[in-house]
Design a protein around this motif. Sequence first.
Motif, mmCIF file in Angstrom:
data_model
loop_
_atom_site.group_PDB
_atom_site.id
_atom_site.type_symbol
_atom_site.label_atom_id
_atom_site.label_comp_id
_atom_site.label_asym_id
_atom_site.label_seq_id
_atom_site.Cartn_x
_atom_site.Cartn_y
_atom_site.Cartn_z
ATOM 1 N N PRO A 16 34.687 32.087 39.178
ATOM 2 C CA PRO A 16 35.030 32.196 40.593
ATOM 3 C C PRO A 16 35.654 33.559 40.894
ATOM 4 N N PRO A 17 35.508 34.045 42.123
ATOM 5 C CA PRO A 17 36.104 35.329 42.477
ATOM 6 C C PRO A 17 37.622 35.243 42.448
ATOM 7 N N ASP A 18 38.270 36.378 42.230
ATOM 8 C CA ASP A 18 39.732 36.404 42.197
ATOM 9 C C ASP A 18 40.331 36.024 43.550
ATOM 10 N N LYS A 19 39.750 36.523 44.598
ATOM 11 C CA LYS A 19 40.238 36.210 45.946
ATOM 12 C C LYS A 19 39.043 35.892 46.824
ATOM 13 N N GLY A 20 39.296 35.169 47.904
ATOM 14 C CA GLY A 20 38.248 34.908 48.866
ATOM 15 C C GLY A 20 37.612 33.541 48.751
ATOM 16 N N ALA A 21 37.865 32.815 47.681
ATOM 17 C CA ALA A 21 37.327 31.467 47.543
ATOM 18 C C ALA A 21 38.457 30.476 47.769
ATOM 19 N N GLN A 66 48.049 24.396 52.309
ATOM 20 C CA GLN A 66 47.435 24.553 50.991
ATOM 21 C C GLN A 66 45.917 24.711 51.043
ATOM 22 N N LEU A 67 45.421 25.375 52.075
ATOM 23 C CA LEU A 67 43.999 25.671 52.184
ATOM 24 C C LEU A 67 43.684 27.030 51.573
ATOM 25 N N MET A 68 44.716 27.732 51.165
ATOM 26 C CA MET A 68 44.569 28.970 50.409
ATOM 27 C C MET A 68 45.861 29.193 49.645
#
Length: 92
Positions: A16-21, A66-68
């Motif tokens: 998975p990507p470090d950020k953005g997911a 907690q959606l990100m």
Amino acid sequence: MSTAMNFSSKTFKPRPPDKGAFPLDHFGECSAFKERFMECLRDSGYESGACRRRAMAYLECRMERQLMANEPLEKLGFKDLIDEKSEAKPEK
């Protein structure tokens, strides 16, 4: 003389990507913030700089629910807006 490539020799392990997911807002908990941000974008001719406060409010909503992942807003590029907030509060 066939030179077929054998793709099965190496296995691909997705990462998975470090950020953005991040999880989708299935229950629409932050949809009001998103709609205000999108309205601002339409009104400003899609000039995102004019809508930074609404973008910050949307991201705060996502973090609270907690959606990100929780990130300092300074790290997300809102340091100047946070400094303005603290300067606007009168000191007692």
